[in-house]
Design an enzyme around this catalytic site. Sequence first.
Site, PDB file in Angstrom:
ATOM      1  N   SER A 148     -31.377 -18.983  75.381  1.00 39.42           N
ATOM      2  CA  SER A 148     -32.240 -19.509  76.440  1.00 39.42           C
ATOM      3  C   SER A 148     -32.949 -18.425  77.249  1.00 39.42           C
ATOM      4  O   SER A 148     -33.843 -18.734  78.040  1.00 39.42           O
ATOM      5  CB  SER A 148     -31.426 -20.391  77.387  1.00 39.42           C
ATOM      6  OG  SER A 148     -30.975 -21.551  76.710  1.00 39.42           O
ATOM      7  N   GLU A 165     -32.454  22.155  47.792  1.00 37.72           N
ATOM      8  CA  GLU A 165     -33.333  22.958  48.636  1.00 37.72           C
ATOM      9  C   GLU A 165     -34.156  23.984  47.858  1.00 37.72           C
ATOM     10  O   GLU A 165     -35.305  24.259  48.193  1.00 37.72           O
ATOM     11  CB  GLU A 165     -32.501  23.687  49.720  1.00 37.72           C
ATOM     12  CG  GLU A 165     -31.909  22.777  50.773  1.00 37.72           C
ATOM     13  CD  GLU A 165     -32.972  22.165  51.676  1.00 37.72           C
ATOM     14  OE1 GLU A 165     -34.051  22.768  51.838  1.00 37.72           O
ATOM     15  OE2 GLU A 165     -32.730  21.066  52.216  1.00 37.72           O
TER      16      GLU A 165
END
Length: 681
Positions: A347, A77
């Site tokens: 299907s 950071e």
Amino acid sequence: MKIKKLLFLTLSLMTLLSLFLSGCTVGPRLPEPRFNQGSKVYDTNGKLITTLFKEKRTTVKLKEVSPITRQAIIAVEDSRFYQHHGISFTGIARAAWKNLRAGEVIEGGSTITQQTAKNLFLGNERTFSRKFLEFWYAIQLERKYSKDEILEMYLNQIYFGEGAYGIEEAAQTYFGKPASQLDLAESAMLAGLPKAPSKYSPFVNWQAAKNRQKIVLGRMVETKVINQTQADEAYREELHLNSNRKPASRAPYFINEIVKYVTDKYEDGAKLLYTGGLKIETTLDLEAQKAAETAFLKRLQSRDPDLEGGLVALDPKTGYVLAMVGGKDYATSKFNRALQALRQPGSAFKPFVYTAALEQGYTAATTLTCEPVEFRTNSGIYKPTDFGSQQYHYRPFTLKEAVTVSDNVIAVKLAGQVGPQNAVDVAKKMGINSSLRPYISIALGTSEVNPLEMAAAYAAFANGGFRIKPVFVKKITDSQGRVLEKNLPSRTRVLDEKIAYIMTDMLKSVVQPGGTASIVSSILPRPAAGKTGTTQNYADAWFVGYTPELVAAVYIGYDNNRKSVGSTGGRLAAPIWAEFAARALKDRPVQDFPKPPGVVEKTICADTGLLATPYSEKTIKAFFIQGTEPTQYCPIHGGLTENPPFGGKQQEEKNVEDFFQMPRRFPRGRKFLEWFFNQAF
């Protein structure tokens, strides 16, 4: 404009630097920290679902945080935290250069002190005045507090995702241990989270979390906190995530999507969500959600504990997401199968092929023969077969009957005739966003999709031909009552309403006796339509169905995709759908799908697709775009006479139609003369 911004920023920094060096105290004093307000999330009827708040926090002293954790966070950071005086000119210059080269903002230059100042005292607006105050407050923090005190404030306020604020809560949430006991590997993973908590959460995306951990370890090597050997060992270490997390009380998978939506869309979205006092009006219907969870868990509770699945339901007219079940237990698995499970639909994909055929002039009465057929493909010869022990029926099927029984051979032959790419195009325009491979086998659902897009695509059948966009959030208002966003339904015409209605009629037969999901009609006493899907070797089971008010997709399968569900979509997924729909719609009046103008109904012979006669042993009622319906009577089951008595040909045609409208008092197949004599005399 860019030059003006750079000049403003440069002058601001120079002014602040001179003030700092001169010891000047002119300027705003440090204000009191802002009070946090939780955000309330409501369902579509205004009922409170949950409150998202910031108080999931346990404050600790700096000495109670593992030293290696502190070093990991500083390395990624703000590596010069202990060298600068609140503002890092080197960091700003480096970030500006990287952003300039990338052509976009990929790195910020804010120090830990600046982030602390912003989180404590400022909002999320992007203005020069706010940035100036951030610089000023950072300098004031450095004057008033020591570096260790500032770091302690930072570690106790930063957001790590999963509702965890502060390093102590993060350690408990992700690893089930206090921050003082975190090792190098755990520290590096936690240090990588604040940049994008939802993106790098190991609960959501393990690989992304590991990639981010590697970056943090690399920064620690660069700053000489650890050596490469230690970094490699930490990266290889097996991490054990906390399995005792508490989920949101209601609709946890849906709420998690809301959290991700806000945190990803808005700057400092996590802070805004957990402290900004937002009012979030969602599309979820709590009653429908309860019905979905009940039906889903009831049908799966007696099966293999590892068997999973997802259910998602939408309003087909608006696209509003009404219910979402991402799995059996959110606390056990945060993987949202309703959105993230990409599986072959089997299907359940066939309706897109049949829709493509209707658009090309085929009708519900068009006949194709189920018999051996082969197709030459790039990978060899493809020979489709039917499901079950009988690979071929060796007889003609009308398209409607082929849909009813889910005949594979007919679907593949039809895809070959209309063109696989045309079937893909239909699916895409209706709402399938996943990549689809235009192979002949596409008719059997061999490309992966997720349940949400299947439900969204089927909505076009239910609503008369409109593509809808799934919507999760209707409106977001801030604590001052200002509207941050408002999302209205989005509809685009993609199908002719007559074709949508004809497909719906064909799919209605699937849930009636003789269809692959006939169980639906015994559970749900109202008009409905849908399609089953069962993939090869019973790997997955699907049912996508709809009524005029509701469309939903149900997927059942294993996450590792290695085991068989042991049942079909009609037996496993369809009952879940039917029970959900029955519960969700129990207080709604029964509606049927409205028939559009220009559609006519005819009774046809199932063997020939021509108009049925009283001699036809198997008949089907089917709908046609006016002008495309068959006009000839079935010749193999007795046609009309050349010189018909009692009123001529038109009267005899009417008699035949009346025959199929009258209640069935005797079995079909009784001689025409017996019926005709009774009608005439």
